[in-house]
Scaffold this motif. Structure first.
Motif, PDB file in Angstrom:
ATOM      1  N   ARG A 102       0.823  -1.211   0.000  1.00 17.29           N
ATOM      2  CA  ARG A 102       0.000   0.000   0.000  1.00 17.29           C
ATOM      3  C   ARG A 102       0.859   1.263   0.000  1.00 17.29           C
ATOM      4  O   ARG A 102       0.520   2.255  -0.644  1.00 17.29           O
ATOM      5  N   SER A 103       1.987   1.216   0.701  1.00 17.85           N
ATOM      6  CA  SER A 103       2.863   2.387   0.731  1.00 17.85           C
ATOM      7  C   SER A 103       3.496   2.649  -0.634  1.00 17.85           C
ATOM      8  O   SER A 103       3.935   3.772  -0.905  1.00 17.85           O
ATOM      9  N   ARG A 104       3.532   1.611  -1.486  1.00 19.37           N
ATOM     10  CA  ARG A 104       4.074   1.758  -2.843  1.00 19.37           C
ATOM     11  C   ARG A 104       2.959   1.989  -3.871  1.00 19.37           C
ATOM     12  O   ARG A 104       3.168   1.821  -5.065  1.00 19.37           O
ATOM     13  N   ASN A 105       1.773   2.311  -3.375  1.00 23.35           N
ATOM     14  CA  ASN A 105       0.618   2.602  -4.238  1.00 23.35           C
ATOM     15  C   ASN A 105       0.049   1.380  -4.942  1.00 23.35           C
ATOM     16  O   ASN A 105      -0.592   1.507  -5.991  1.00 23.35           O
ATOM     17  N   PHE A 106       0.273   0.199  -4.358  1.00 26.70           N
ATOM     18  CA  PHE A 106      -0.420  -0.999  -4.814  1.00 26.70           C
ATOM     19  C   PHE A 106      -1.612  -1.198  -3.884  1.00 26.70           C
ATOM     20  O   PHE A 106      -1.453  -1.232  -2.657  1.00 26.70           O
ATOM     21  N   ASP A 107      -2.794  -1.327  -4.429  1.00 27.02           N
ATOM     22  CA  ASP A 107      -3.970  -1.490  -3.583  1.00 27.02           C
ATOM     23  C   ASP A 107      -5.097  -2.075  -4.415  1.00 27.02           C
ATOM     24  O   ASP A 107      -4.939  -2.335  -5.619  1.00 27.02           O
ATOM     25  N   VAL A 108      -6.242  -2.293  -3.782  1.00 23.05           N
ATOM     26  CA  VAL A 108      -7.414  -2.825  -4.485  1.00 23.05           C
ATOM     27  C   VAL A 108      -7.937  -1.755  -5.446  1.00 23.05           C
ATOM     28  O   VAL A 108      -7.617  -0.569  -5.326  1.00 23.05           O
ATOM     29  N   PRO A 109      -8.760  -2.137  -6.448  1.00 23.65           N
ATOM     30  CA  PRO A 109      -9.330  -1.150  -7.373  1.00 23.65           C
ATOM     31  C   PRO A 109     -10.095  -0.056  -6.633  1.00 23.65           C
ATOM     32  O   PRO A 109     -10.596  -0.253  -5.519  1.00 23.65           O
ATOM     33  N   TRP A 110     -10.237   1.106  -7.292  1.00 24.24           N
ATOM     34  CA  TRP A 110     -10.847   2.269  -6.641  1.00 24.24           C
ATOM     35  C   TRP A 110     -12.268   1.992  -6.156  1.00 24.24           C
ATOM     36  O   TRP A 110     -12.684   2.482  -5.114  1.00 24.24           O
ATOM     37  N   TRP A 111     -12.996   1.177  -6.936  1.00 26.59           N
ATOM     38  CA  TRP A 111     -14.383   0.925  -6.553  1.00 26.59           C
ATOM     39  C   TRP A 111     -14.481   0.076  -5.290  1.00 26.59           C
ATOM     40  O   TRP A 111     -15.422   0.187  -4.519  1.00 26.59           O
ATOM     41  N   LYS A 112     -13.451  -0.775  -5.049  1.00 25.10           N
ATOM     42  CA  LYS A 112     -13.423  -1.523  -3.794  1.00 25.10           C
ATOM     43  C   LYS A 112     -13.074  -0.599  -2.627  1.00 25.10           C
ATOM     44  O   LYS A 112     -13.546  -0.786  -1.510  1.00 25.10           O
ATOM     45  N   LYS A 113     -12.240   0.389  -2.912  1.00 23.79           N
ATOM     46  CA  LYS A 113     -11.904   1.344  -1.864  1.00 23.79           C
ATOM     47  C   LYS A 113     -13.145   2.106  -1.399  1.00 23.79           C
ATOM     48  O   LYS A 113     -13.285   2.435  -0.228  1.00 23.79           O
ATOM     49  N   LEU A 114     -14.042   2.387  -2.363  1.00 16.26           N
ATOM     50  CA  LEU A 114     -15.287   3.075  -2.019  1.00 16.26           C
ATOM     51  C   LEU A 114     -16.129   2.254  -1.046  1.00 16.26           C
ATOM     52  O   LEU A 114     -16.896   2.799  -0.251  1.00 16.26           O
ATOM     53  N   LEU A 115     -15.953   0.942  -1.106  1.00 18.64           N
ATOM     54  CA  LEU A 115     -16.697   0.048  -0.213  1.00 18.64           C
ATOM     55  C   LEU A 115     -15.942  -0.200   1.095  1.00 18.64           C
ATOM     56  O   LEU A 115     -16.372  -0.994   1.928  1.00 18.64           O
ATOM     57  N   GLY A 116     -14.815   0.462   1.224  1.00 16.99           N
ATOM     58  CA  GLY A 116     -14.029   0.330   2.452  1.00 16.99           C
ATOM     59  C   GLY A 116     -13.000  -0.780   2.417  1.00 16.99           C
ATOM     60  O   GLY A 116     -12.374  -1.071   3.441  1.00 16.99           O
ATOM     61  N   ALA A 117     -12.819  -1.425   1.274  1.00 15.72           N
ATOM     62  CA  ALA A 117     -11.847  -2.517   1.169  1.00 15.72           C
ATOM     63  C   ALA A 117     -10.434  -1.954   0.983  1.00 15.72           C
ATOM     64  O   ALA A 117     -10.250  -0.842   0.488  1.00 15.72           O
ATOM     65  N   LYS A 118      -9.451  -2.756   1.385  1.00 17.39           N
ATOM     66  CA  LYS A 118      -8.062  -2.381   1.138  1.00 17.39           C
ATOM     67  C   LYS A 118      -7.223  -3.639   0.980  1.00 17.39           C
ATOM     68  O   LYS A 118      -7.634  -4.735   1.383  1.00 17.39           O
ATOM     69  N   LEU A 119      -6.078  -3.442   0.388  1.00 19.34           N
ATOM     70  CA  LEU A 119      -5.146  -4.562   0.205  1.00 19.34           C
ATOM     71  C   LEU A 119      -4.653  -5.019   1.570  1.00 19.34           C
ATOM     72  O   LEU A 119      -4.092  -4.238   2.330  1.00 19.34           O
ATOM     73  N   ILE A 120      -4.881  -6.268   1.894  1.00 19.06           N
ATOM     74  CA  ILE A 120      -4.559  -6.776   3.225  1.00 19.06           C
ATOM     75  C   ILE A 120      -4.324  -8.274   3.134  1.00 19.06           C
ATOM     76  O   ILE A 120      -4.684  -8.922   2.158  1.00 19.06           O
ATOM     77  N   GLY A 121      -3.713  -8.823   4.158  1.00 17.27           N
ATOM     78  CA  GLY A 121      -3.466 -10.265   4.208  1.00 17.27           C
ATOM     79  C   GLY A 121      -1.989 -10.601   4.219  1.00 17.27           C
ATOM     80  O   GLY A 121      -1.131  -9.770   3.924  1.00 17.27           O
TER      81      GLY A 121
END
Length: 327
Positions: A260-279
């Motif tokens: 996430r600190s390198r700007n890798f994350d879930v798609p923007w629409w998942k972010k709108l739902l509160g999701a984030k790259l995790i695990g």
């Protein structure tokens, strides 16, 4: 007459009346007499544990390592680059051969305890066509740990409950580390990160493939080290905790935080739902844990060794560089 008798009683006896001293043979000095010359040397007590990626368990995974406590101590870890599997090539062959060659060149005169030269000779002798990240660490008898690393295998030194030294990974970009390779475009021993750290009696060294450090935080490492009864137990506990985290999709691992600190994350629409790259990150997990001990070598006998029953006042092997790192 009385005065004369008194004088005779007080006069010293003649020599003829003195009893001769008993002649005792001289005492033989103990072989372990404390007056014998001695010097302190550093040695490593080493433990290790490897857990393959869940989908690679049958083949043993793609990591390889070796550890040797002869002389002062040396260990090495190689992590086969899994991308080769997409080309129908087994990445484990390269890492395993590289480690076998590293072990076989330990006593080579040209190596002379230099991990970078050891890596050079081991790489040159490796005929497999693949690549791997690698770290080699050699402890000198003076207490200096010499390190050569290519890629993202890690190493940390823990002293009195704190990480006082850590090496930095080498990478081309996120999730693409430097790697020793059979290809001309790959890295060589000349690209290795070469460094050294002066250690003290009781210091703990934790080294591993990225499968360890991608899934476990420093404080967890420190906690396990402090709670473990020995180096083997510590290595196993660290590997098992990293494996547990690696398969936990809810664990916010060091790997996911770095992504996430390198700007890798879930798609923007998942972010709108509160999701984030995790695990966690499933991977082969190799752990080497080593403890530094000082021993007294009795110089005039050429090899008799007595371990120091260390305490806070026992002589440290070397402290200058370590203290600089702490500052």
């Amino acid at each position: 007459m009385a005065a004369a008798s008194t004088a005779s009683r007080l006069s010293p006896p003649s020599r003829s009346h003195v009893r001769p001293r008993s002649l005792r043979p001289p005492l033989r000095r103990s072989r372990f007499s404390p007056v014998r010359a001695a010097k302190l040397e550093a040695v490593l007590s080493i433990g290790s544990h490897l857990i393959p990626h869940p989908r690679k368990a049958a083949s043993g995974g793609e990591d390889a390592f070796f550890a040797n406590s002869d002389d002062s101590g040396v260990f090495a870890i190689a992590d086969g680059v899994s991308g080769w599997a997409q080309k129908d090539v087994n990445p484990a062959l390269f890492s395993r051969e590289l480690m076998r060659n590293s072990s076989s060149f330990l006593k080579d005169e040209e190596v002379n305890g230099d991990p970078q030269i050891l890596l050079m000779k081991a790489h040159a002798a490796t005929s497999s066509i693949r690549s791997a990240t690698v770290i080699i660490a050699v402890l000198e008898k003076t207490g200096t740990l010499k390190i050569a690393s290519v890629g993202d295998c890690g190493l940390k030194v823990i002293r009195k409950g704190q990480v006082m030294f850590s090496i930095c990974p080498q990478e081309h970009y996120f999730d693409c580390p430097y790697q020793i390779s059979s290809e001309a475009a790959g890295q060589t021993y000349q690209d290795a990160l070469v460094c050294s750290v002066n250690l003290m009696d009781g210091d703990m060294i934790v080294s591993g493939s990225d499968g360890l450090f991608d899934n476990i935080f420093d404080q967890e490492i420190i906690s396990i080290i402090s709670e473990s009864s020995g180096v083997n137990e510590a290595a196993k506990a660290l590997a098992e905790l990293a494996r547990k985290h690696s398969v936990d999709v809810t664990f916010d691992s060091p790997y996911s935080m770095e992504a996430r600190s390198r700007n890798f994350d879930v798609p923007w629409w998942k972010k709108l739902l509160g999701a984030k790259l995790i695990g966690g990150k499933m991977d082969d997990i190799t752990v080497v844990v080593a403890q530094v001990k000082t021993v007294a070598v009795l110089e005039d006998e050429g090899g008799d060794i007595e371990e120091q029953k260390g305490n806070e006042q026992s002589i440290a092997v070397a402290v200058a560089s370590a203290e600089q790192n702490e500052e």
